[in-house]
Design a protein around this motif. Structure first.
Motif, PDB file in Angstrom:
ATOM      1  N   ALA A 139      22.430  61.233  17.088  1.00 44.60           N
ATOM      2  CA  ALA A 139      22.144  60.262  15.764  1.00 44.60           C
ATOM      3  C   ALA A 139      21.884  58.781  16.343  1.00 44.60           C
ATOM      4  O   ALA A 139      21.333  58.135  15.921  1.00 44.60           O
ATOM      5  CB  ALA A 139      23.489  60.356  15.024  1.00 44.60           C
ATOM      6  N   THR A 140      22.687  58.615  17.352  1.00 48.88           N
ATOM      7  CA  THR A 140      22.548  57.281  18.014  1.00 48.88           C
ATOM      8  C   THR A 140      21.209  57.078  18.752  1.00 48.88           C
ATOM      9  O   THR A 140      20.604  56.038  18.357  1.00 48.88           O
ATOM     10  CB  THR A 140      23.580  57.338  19.306  1.00 48.88           C
ATOM     11  OG1 THR A 140      25.072  57.311  18.586  1.00 48.88           O
ATOM     12  CG2 THR A 140      23.637  55.826  19.866  1.00 48.88           C
TER      13      THR A 140
ATOM     14  N   ALA B  78      18.517  58.548  17.679  1.00 48.00           N
ATOM     15  CA  ALA B  78      17.447  58.389  16.429  1.00 48.00           C
ATOM     16  C   ALA B  78      17.841  56.812  15.969  1.00 48.00           C
ATOM     17  O   ALA B  78      16.642  56.313  15.596  1.00 48.00           O
ATOM     18  CB  ALA B  78      17.923  59.459  15.303  1.00 48.00           C
ATOM     19  N   ARG B  79      18.925  56.450  15.669  1.00 53.42           N
ATOM     20  CA  ARG B  79      19.128  54.959  15.053  1.00 53.42           C
ATOM     21  C   ARG B  79      18.425  54.064  16.071  1.00 53.42           C
ATOM     22  O   ARG B  79      17.843  53.299  15.465  1.00 53.42           O
ATOM     23  CB  ARG B  79      20.403  54.930  14.979  1.00 53.42           C
ATOM     24  CG  ARG B  79      21.040  55.182  13.746  1.00 53.42           C
ATOM     25  CD  ARG B  79      22.296  54.879  13.493  1.00 53.42           C
ATOM     26  NE  ARG B  79      23.420  54.839  14.403  1.00 53.42           N
ATOM     27  CZ  ARG B  79      24.191  55.884  14.661  1.00 53.42           C
ATOM     28  NH1 ARG B  79      24.149  56.983  13.649  1.00 53.42           N
ATOM     29  NH2 ARG B  79      25.127  55.992  15.799  1.00 53.42           N
ATOM     30  N   LYS B  80      18.787  54.173  17.378  1.00 56.29           N
ATOM     31  CA  LYS B  80      17.964  53.409  18.285  1.00 56.29           C
ATOM     32  C   LYS B  80      16.510  53.344  18.335  1.00 56.29           C
ATOM     33  O   LYS B  80      15.748  52.490  18.229  1.00 56.29           O
ATOM     34  CB  LYS B  80      18.552  53.767  19.697  1.00 56.29           C
ATOM     35  CG  LYS B  80      17.993  52.615  20.808  1.00 56.29           C
ATOM     36  CD  LYS B  80      18.349  53.217  22.166  1.00 56.29           C
ATOM     37  CE  LYS B  80      17.745  52.050  23.133  1.00 56.29           C
ATOM     38  NZ  LYS B  80      18.166  52.545  24.507  1.00 56.29           N
ATOM     39  N   GLU B  81      16.000  54.566  18.249  1.00 55.65           N
ATOM     40  CA  GLU B  81      14.471  54.613  18.306  1.00 55.65           C
ATOM     41  C   GLU B  81      13.822  53.951  16.885  1.00 55.65           C
ATOM     42  O   GLU B  81      12.809  53.249  16.992  1.00 55.65           O
ATOM     43  CB  GLU B  81      14.137  56.197  18.233  1.00 55.65           C
ATOM     44  CG  GLU B  81      12.535  56.592  18.145  1.00 55.65           C
ATOM     45  CD  GLU B  81      12.006  57.937  18.431  1.00 55.65           C
ATOM     46  OE1 GLU B  81      10.973  58.130  18.003  1.00 55.65           O
ATOM     47  OE2 GLU B  81      13.023  58.950  18.427  1.00 55.65           O
ATOM     48  N   ARG B  82      14.651  54.361  15.700  1.00 55.68           N
ATOM     49  CA  ARG B  82      14.001  53.813  14.334  1.00 55.68           C
ATOM     50  C   ARG B  82      14.128  52.208  14.584  1.00 55.68           C
ATOM     51  O   ARG B  82      13.244  51.449  14.073  1.00 55.68           O
ATOM     52  CB  ARG B  82      14.871  54.081  13.183  1.00 55.68           C
ATOM     53  CG  ARG B  82      14.662  55.571  12.942  1.00 55.68           C
ATOM     54  CD  ARG B  82      15.161  55.982  11.446  1.00 55.68           C
ATOM     55  NE  ARG B  82      16.317  56.215  11.729  1.00 55.68           N
ATOM     56  CZ  ARG B  82      17.342  57.445  11.747  1.00 55.68           C
ATOM     57  NH1 ARG B  82      16.472  58.384  12.004  1.00 55.68           N
ATOM     58  NH2 ARG B  82      18.342  57.371  11.755  1.00 55.68           N
ATOM     59  N   ALA B  83      15.353  51.441  15.226  1.00 55.31           N
ATOM     60  CA  ALA B  83      15.308  50.108  15.288  1.00 55.31           C
ATOM     61  C   ALA B  83      14.346  49.663  16.210  1.00 55.31           C
ATOM     62  O   ALA B  83      13.584  48.601  15.895  1.00 55.31           O
ATOM     63  CB  ALA B  83      16.736  49.692  15.909  1.00 55.31           C
TER      64      ALA B  83
ATOM     65  N   LYS C  45      11.016  49.741  14.006  1.00 61.06           N
ATOM     66  CA  LYS C  45      10.989  48.580  13.232  1.00 61.06           C
ATOM     67  C   LYS C  45      10.826  47.169  13.560  1.00 61.06           C
ATOM     68  O   LYS C  45      10.061  46.365  13.044  1.00 61.06           O
ATOM     69  CB  LYS C  45      12.440  48.671  12.463  1.00 61.06           C
ATOM     70  CG  LYS C  45      12.321  49.803  11.217  1.00 61.06           C
ATOM     71  CD  LYS C  45      13.722  50.097  10.900  1.00 61.06           C
ATOM     72  CE  LYS C  45      14.682  49.144  10.226  1.00 61.06           C
ATOM     73  NZ  LYS C  45      15.927  49.807   9.459  1.00 61.06           N
TER      74      LYS C  45
ATOM     75  N   ALA D 184      12.806  61.312  14.549  1.00 60.08           N
ATOM     76  CA  ALA D 184      13.686  60.156  14.008  1.00 60.08           C
ATOM     77  C   ALA D 184      12.834  59.130  13.031  1.00 60.08           C
ATOM     78  O   ALA D 184      13.417  58.840  11.965  1.00 60.08           O
ATOM     79  CB  ALA D 184      13.993  59.481  14.985  1.00 60.08           C
TER      80      ALA D 184
ATOM     81  N   MET E  58      12.528  58.448   8.582  1.00 63.10           N
ATOM     82  CA  MET E  58      13.028  57.130   8.357  1.00 63.10           C
ATOM     83  C   MET E  58      12.673  56.998   6.618  1.00 63.10           C
ATOM     84  O   MET E  58      11.481  57.362   6.365  1.00 63.10           O
ATOM     85  CB  MET E  58      12.057  56.167   9.245  1.00 63.10           C
ATOM     86  CG  MET E  58      12.466  54.663   8.665  1.00 63.10           C
ATOM     87  SD  MET E  58      11.549  53.310   9.373  1.00 63.10           S
ATOM     88  CE  MET E  58      11.664  53.898  11.132  1.00 63.10           C
TER      89      MET E  58
ATOM     90  N   ARG F  78      11.253  59.746   2.046  1.00 64.61           N
ATOM     91  CA  ARG F  78      11.118  59.576   3.814  1.00 64.61           C
ATOM     92  C   ARG F  78       9.592  59.721   4.217  1.00 64.61           C
ATOM     93  O   ARG F  78       8.688  60.212   3.361  1.00 64.61           O
ATOM     94  CB  ARG F  78      12.080  60.497   4.326  1.00 64.61           C
ATOM     95  CG  ARG F  78      13.387  60.306   3.849  1.00 64.61           C
ATOM     96  CD  ARG F  78      14.313  61.097   4.727  1.00 64.61           C
ATOM     97  NE  ARG F  78      15.663  60.965   4.226  1.00 64.61           N
ATOM     98  CZ  ARG F  78      16.380  59.816   4.583  1.00 64.61           C
ATOM     99  NH1 ARG F  78      16.172  59.053   5.689  1.00 64.61           N
ATOM    100  NH2 ARG F  78      17.650  59.690   4.110  1.00 64.61           N
TER     101      ARG F  78
END
Length: 105
Positions: free
Chosen positions: A19-20, A22-27, A30, A50, A54, A85
């Protein structure tokens, strides 16, 4: 439906790490969109799990000069559900998004 059994400590650690990541990759995606290092076409074509998970609204909000209100209006105009999504976009929805954000020239 029976509740799921609790995760073992190792399973929990692995899920949290995933999960961490995936959040990092999405950030990062973006931020790259916001600063023009990636195009909307590149993001929509991504095969990253990931990125595909989104929300479209979050993707649009990360584009330059698009905030929450404009993103919401665009989603409504194009006919995309607010909870949709990226992986759930239809071909025509993708085409309309790309037409809207591809520079003319």
């Amino acid at each position: 439906m029976a509740p799921l059994p609790p995760l073992s400590p190792d399973q929990r650690r692995a899920a949290l790490a995933k999960a961490t990541a995936a959040r990092k990759e999405r950030a990062e995606v973006k931020d790259a969109l916001k600063h023009g290092r990636k195009s909307l076409h590149e993001v929509l074509a991504s095969d990253s799990e990931a990125i595909r998970k989104m929300p479209v609204r979050a993707l649009l909000e990360s584009l330059p000069d698009i905030g929450k209100v404009r993103a919401q209006k665009l989603i409504a105009e194009i006919g995309i559900s607010d909870s949709r999504r990226i992986q759930g976009l239809g071909i025509q929805q993708r085409e309309r998004l790309l037409e809207r954000f591809t520079p003319k020239g």
